[in-house]
Design an enzyme around this catalytic site. Structure first.
Site, PDB file in Angstrom:
ATOM      1  N   ARG A  65      -4.002  21.581  -6.756  1.00 50.33           N
ATOM      2  CA  ARG A  65      -2.671  22.042  -6.347  1.00 50.33           C
ATOM      3  C   ARG A  65      -2.830  23.077  -5.253  1.00 50.33           C
ATOM      4  NH1 ARG A  65      -2.532  27.197  -7.813  1.00 50.33           N
ATOM      5  NH2 ARG A  65      -3.326  27.921  -9.817  1.00 50.33           N
ATOM      6  N   ASP A  68      -3.187  29.976  -5.171  1.00 47.36           N
ATOM      7  CA  ASP A  68      -4.432  30.640  -5.528  1.00 47.36           C
ATOM      8  C   ASP A  68      -4.553  30.720  -7.052  1.00 47.36           C
ATOM      9  OD1 ASP A  68      -6.637  32.818  -5.456  1.00 47.36           O
ATOM     10  OD2 ASP A  68      -6.244  32.457  -3.324  1.00 47.36           O
ATOM     11  N   THR A  70      -3.768  31.946 -10.887  1.00 50.34           N
ATOM     12  CA  THR A  70      -2.642  32.424 -11.685  1.00 50.34           C
ATOM     13  C   THR A  70      -2.969  32.301 -13.161  1.00 50.34           C
ATOM     14  OG1 THR A  70      -0.223  32.381 -11.895  1.00 50.34           O
ATOM     15  CG2 THR A  70      -1.356  30.248 -11.909  1.00 50.34           C
ATOM     16  N   HIS A  72      -1.344  31.278 -17.032  1.00 52.99           N
ATOM     17  CA  HIS A  72      -0.289  30.634 -17.811  1.00 52.99           C
ATOM     18  C   HIS A  72      -0.497  30.976 -19.280  1.00 52.99           C
ATOM     19  CE1 HIS A  72       0.962  28.374 -14.360  1.00 52.99           C
ATOM     20  NE2 HIS A  72      -0.168  27.701 -14.276  1.00 52.99           N
ATOM     21  N   ILE A 133       4.731  29.048  -7.862  1.00 61.84           N
ATOM     22  CA  ILE A 133       4.870  27.631  -7.532  1.00 61.84           C
ATOM     23  C   ILE A 133       3.560  27.137  -6.943  1.00 61.84           C
ATOM     24  CG2 ILE A 133       6.054  25.940  -6.059  1.00 61.84           C
ATOM     25  CD1 ILE A 133       8.491  27.810  -6.084  1.00 61.84           C
ATOM     26  N   GLY A 134       3.105  25.997  -7.419  1.00 58.15           N
ATOM     27  CA  GLY A 134       1.929  25.351  -6.854  1.00 58.15           C
ATOM     28  C   GLY A 134       2.029  23.863  -7.125  1.00 58.15           C
ATOM     29  N   GLY A 145       3.797  22.172 -10.363  1.00 56.32           N
ATOM     30  CA  GLY A 145       5.187  22.571 -10.178  1.00 56.32           C
ATOM     31  C   GLY A 145       5.372  24.071 -10.198  1.00 56.32           C
ATOM     32  N   CYS A 163      -1.789  34.905  -7.563  1.00 59.98           N
ATOM     33  CA  CYS A 163      -1.462  34.125  -6.362  1.00 59.98           C
ATOM     34  C   CYS A 163      -2.151  34.677  -5.117  1.00 59.98           C
ATOM     35  CB  CYS A 163       0.045  34.042  -6.168  1.00 59.98           C
ATOM     36  SG  CYS A 163       0.905  33.346  -7.596  1.00 59.98           S
TER      37      CYS A 163
END
Length: 204
Positions: A65, A68, A70, A72, A133-134, A145, A163
């Site tokens: 994707r 950078d 991130t 989750h 967003i990626g 997404g 990011c």
């Protein structure tokens, strides 16, 4: 459009489901929106800089994707639209701007004012980054997404430059509103609002 809520799920399993849906859309199947929360995981985009991982013991998952590094985790609503962009204009930049606009309008509906930043992808408030967003594209079918911070623990973000932005503050809808929100509430809002706005801004 198929709306698929898979609950709280590991990253590898979510990627497997995405790849299956991408293959189906490539073969003419119905577009889909995957809604979920991830178990705790750090990911980094294909062109991401390993230098933005501040904790030397951290090994983020490298994924196909943009963007950078991130984080989750639970309390974060992750949405993966699987869309046939070959029938929606073949314009990745326009698609990214649509996702930003969708997030801004979604948050405005909750009373949270947010904005974009020129030269950056994502959504911010005055207190920090609210959504990342990626996206990736395979033969013009989108995957990956956006991730919207609803009520996550923000401490894990301190182990990275989110990011690729040193010193980037992270906020959430719950912090902005001063009350706890739940991911399931946001899933319902997304399911209602996503397709109409998509068809308005990226018609087939």
């Amino acid at each position: 459009m198929i709306f698929k809520d898979v609950g709280v799920i590991g990253y590898a399993e979510a990627l497997r489901i995405q790849e299956q849906l991408v293959a189906e859309v490539q073969q003419g199947g119905e577009e889909a929106l995957l809604l979920l929360e991830h178990l705790p995981v750090y990911t980094i985009g294909a062109g991401g800089d390993r230098g933005n991982v501040l904790d030397p013991e951290l090994e983020p998952v490298r994924v196909n994707r943009g963007g950078d590094v991130t984080y989750h985790g639970p309390g974060q609503l992750v949405c993966y639209p699987i869309l046939d962009l070959s029938r929606r204009g073949r314009d990745l930049h326009r698609y990214l701007r649509f996702l930003e606009r969708f997030l801004v309008e979604l948050c405005a509906g909750l009373g949270v004012g947010c904005h974009t930043v020129p030269g950056r992808t994502g959504v911010w408030t005055g207190n920090g980054k609210l959504a990342s967003i990626g996206v990736g594209v395979r033969r013009w079918v989108s995957m990956h997404g956006f991730a919207l911070n609803v009520s996550p623990d923000t401490a894990p973000f301190s182990r990275i430059n989110p990011c690729g932005m040193p010193g980037c503050s992270i906020t959430s809808l719950s912090l902005e509103l001063g009350e706890e929100l739940f991911v399931d509430e946001l899933k319902e809002m997304v399911a209602i609002r996503f397709q109409p706005l998509l068809n308005l801004h990226l018609p087939r």
